[in-house]
Enzyme design. Structure first.
Site, PDB file in Angstrom:
ATOM      1  N   HIS A  12       0.854  -1.187   0.000  1.00 19.02           N
ATOM      2  CA  HIS A  12       0.000   0.000   0.000  1.00 19.02           C
ATOM      3  C   HIS A  12       0.896   1.244   0.000  1.00 19.02           C
ATOM      4  O   HIS A  12       1.752   1.387   0.875  1.00 19.02           O
ATOM      5  CB  HIS A  12      -0.876   0.036   1.249  1.00 19.02           C
ATOM      6  CG  HIS A  12      -2.025  -0.919   1.223  1.00 19.02           C
ATOM      7  ND1 HIS A  12      -1.872  -2.270   1.117  1.00 19.02           N
ATOM      8  CD2 HIS A  12      -3.370  -0.695   1.307  1.00 19.02           C
ATOM      9  CE1 HIS A  12      -3.065  -2.853   1.126  1.00 19.02           C
ATOM     10  NE2 HIS A  12      -4.000  -1.920   1.240  1.00 19.02           N
ATOM     11  N   GLU A  69      -1.775   6.176  -0.828  1.00 19.76           N
ATOM     12  CA  GLU A  69      -3.178   6.242  -0.431  1.00 19.76           C
ATOM     13  C   GLU A  69      -3.282   7.374   0.612  1.00 19.76           C
ATOM     14  O   GLU A  69      -3.839   8.428   0.323  1.00 19.76           O
ATOM     15  CB  GLU A  69      -3.643   4.898   0.167  1.00 19.76           C
ATOM     16  CG  GLU A  69      -5.117   4.877   0.575  1.00 19.76           C
ATOM     17  CD  GLU A  69      -5.487   3.664   1.449  1.00 19.76           C
ATOM     18  OE1 GLU A  69      -4.583   3.036   2.029  1.00 19.76           O
ATOM     19  OE2 GLU A  69      -6.704   3.384   1.570  1.00 19.76           O
TER      20      GLU A  69
HETATM   21  N1  ADE Z   1      -6.267  -2.595   5.429  1.00 23.11           N
HETATM   22  C1  ADE Z   1      -7.488  -2.805   4.963  1.00 23.11           C
HETATM   23  N2  ADE Z   1      -7.852  -1.825   4.116  1.00 23.11           N
HETATM   24  C2  ADE Z   1      -6.819  -0.968   4.044  1.00 23.11           C
HETATM   25  C3  ADE Z   1      -6.591   0.240   3.364  1.00 23.11           C
HETATM   26  N3  ADE Z   1      -7.495   0.780   2.544  1.00 23.11           N
HETATM   27  N4  ADE Z   1      -5.413   0.852   3.533  1.00 23.11           N
HETATM   28  C4  ADE Z   1      -4.495   0.318   4.348  1.00 23.11           C
HETATM   29  N5  ADE Z   1      -4.665  -0.808   5.019  1.00 23.11           N
HETATM   30  C5  ADE Z   1      -5.817  -1.455   4.874  1.00 23.11           C
HETATM   31 ZN    ZN Z   2      -6.039  -2.281   0.869  1.00 26.88          ZN
END
Ligand code: ADE
Ligand code: ZN
Length: 325
Positions: A191, A194
Site C-alpha cells: 500500500h 493512499e
Molecule cells: N487494510 C485494509 N484496508 C486498508 C486500506 N485501505 N489501507 C491500508 N490498510 C488497509
Molecule cells: Zn487495501
C-alpha cells in the site's frame, strides 16, 4: 456490468467479511460487537481511516479458528463470483491467523485453501493469497509475517504485501521482510500513495522493489512519478470506492482516469467491500457513469489485471481466454 468477467487484485479477506457473518461469529463466541455496525446493521460504522482500521481489527477479533476462516473464504468468494469476478487475490494476515506462529498459520492456510478449492468448483472463481504484514504493527512483526509467507510460498501463496497505517514509519523500514519474501520467490506489492503522497510511492519502488502498488493514486500529484510508473509498467491496484468512502476523493475527481490516460497500468478492486458499501459490480457501474468507460475499456482493465496477476502462466492464459470469450 455484473456479467463482465472481472479480475480483482486487491481484497483484504477480513475486510470482506459480511456483517452477518461477523455478527453470527460474535454471537457464537458471546462477544459484544454491537458498536461496530451501522444503524441498519448492513455495514460497519467508523469515522475516518484510523477509526476504520480500529473497527476492522474489532470485526476480525471474532475470526479465531481455521474453521472461521474457511467460512469467511467461502462466503467472500461466493459473493465476488456473483458480481462477475473470475479471479481474486486476497490479502491474508498471519497476525490474525494464529498470531504469526508458523505452525498455526499453516493450519489456517490449509483451511482457507481448501475453502478456495471448493469455491472454485462451486462458483467458478480462482483465488491466490498475498501474505500481508501490517505496517502499524512494526518491522519486527513484519519479519515474523514474512517468515510465515516464505515457509508457505508456492502455487497458492504467491505474493507478499503490506497494508495498515501508511502514516507510520517509512516503506524502507520493512525492507528486510520484503527481501525475505522476494528470496522465497514471492511477488511483491505494498500500500502506497493512499494516505501518503508521491514520496511514499517512490520509496515503495526504490526501497521495497515492488512490482505493483496498492492504491498508488496520489502519484498523480507528481508528473515525473506518473511518467515513471507508465514507463516502467508498474501496475496500480486502484480501489476507487474505498477512496471515496474514506473521504480521499469524490467520484468525479478520482484520479484513475487521469492515470489511465497518462499510460499508467490501472486495475480496479474493492479493498474491503462491506466497509465501503461496494462490490465489483458497483465499482464498474460508477466508473461507467463517471468516466463513460464502456465494455471494451473494462475488458482492457481486466486484461491488464490478468497479466499482472501473481499466478502461474497457465492460469493467466485461462483468465485471458475467459475475459475475451
Ligand atoms: N487494510 C485494509 N484496508 C486498508 C486500506 N485501505 N489501507 C491500508 N490498510 C488497509
Ligand atoms: Zn487495501
Amino acid at each position: 456490468m455484473s456479467d463482465l468477467p472481472k479480475i480483482e487484485l486487491h481484497l483484504h479477506l477480513e475486510g470482506a467479511a459480511p456483517p452477518d457473518l461477523v455478527r453470527a461469529l460474535a454471537r457464537e463466541k458471546s462477544v459484544d460487537l454491537s458498536g461496530l455496525f451501522d444503524a441498519d446493521g448492513g455495514g460497519y460504522r467508523y469515522d475516518g481511516f484510523l477509526d476504520f482500521l480500529r473497527v476492522y481489527e474489532g470485526a476480525t477479533s471474532v475470526l479465531r479458528s481455521p474453521e472461521d476462516y474457511a467460512r469467511l473464504t467461502r462466503v467472500v468468494l461466493e459473493r465476488s463470483a456473483e458480481t462477475g469476478v473470475i479471479y481474486t487475490e486476497a490479502f491474508l494476515s498471519p497476525d490474525f491467523c494464529g498470531g504469526r506462529d508458523p505452525s498455526a498459520w499453516r493450519d489456517y492456510l490449509a483451511a482457507i485453501r481448501e475453502a478456495a478449492g471448493t469455491a472454485r468448483r462451486d462458483f467458478g472463481i480462482d483465488m491466490r493469497a498475498i501474505v500481508t504484514c501490517i505496517r502499524h504493527f512494526g518491522p519486527d512483526k513484519a519479519r515474523e509475517t514474512a517468515l510465515c509467507a516464505a515457509e508457505t510460498a508456492g502455487d497458492f501463496v504467491t505474493g507478499f504485501g503490506m497494508g495498515g497505517d501508511e502514516g507510520r514509519g517509512r516503506q524502507g523500514d520493512f525492507a528486510y521482510a520484503f527481501d525475505m519474501a522476494r528470496e522465497a520467490g514471492l511477488r511483491l506489492t505494498t500500500h502506497a500513495g493512499e494516505w501518503a503522497g508521491p514520496d511514499s510511492v517512490r520509496q515503495a519502488l526504490d526501497d521495497l522493489r515492488v512490482e505493483r502498488i496498492g492504491h498508488g493514486v496520489r502519484a498523480v500529484e507528481d508528473a515525473a512519478l506518473v511518467d515513471r510508473l507508465a514507463g516502467d509498467g508498474i501496475v496500480l491496484e486502484v480501489c476507487p470506492g474505498s477512496n471515496v468512502a474514506l473521504g480521499l476523493y469524490r467520484w468525479a475527481t478520482h484520479p484513475i482516469e487521469t492515470l489511465r490516460a497518462a499510460g499508467v497500468k490501472v486495475t480496479v478492486s474493492t479493498d474491503d467491500p462491506p466497509f465501503f458499501h461496494t462490490d465489483m459490480g458497483h465499482e464498474y457501474d460508477r466508473l461507467a457513469e463517471t468516466f463513460g468507460w464502456d465494455d471494451d475499456a473494462f475488458r482492457e482493465i481486466a486484461r491488464v489485471a490478468a497479466r499482472a496477476a501473481f499466478c502461474d502462466d497457465r492460469t493467466r492464459q485461462e483468465l485471458l481466454e475467459r475475459i475475451d470469450r
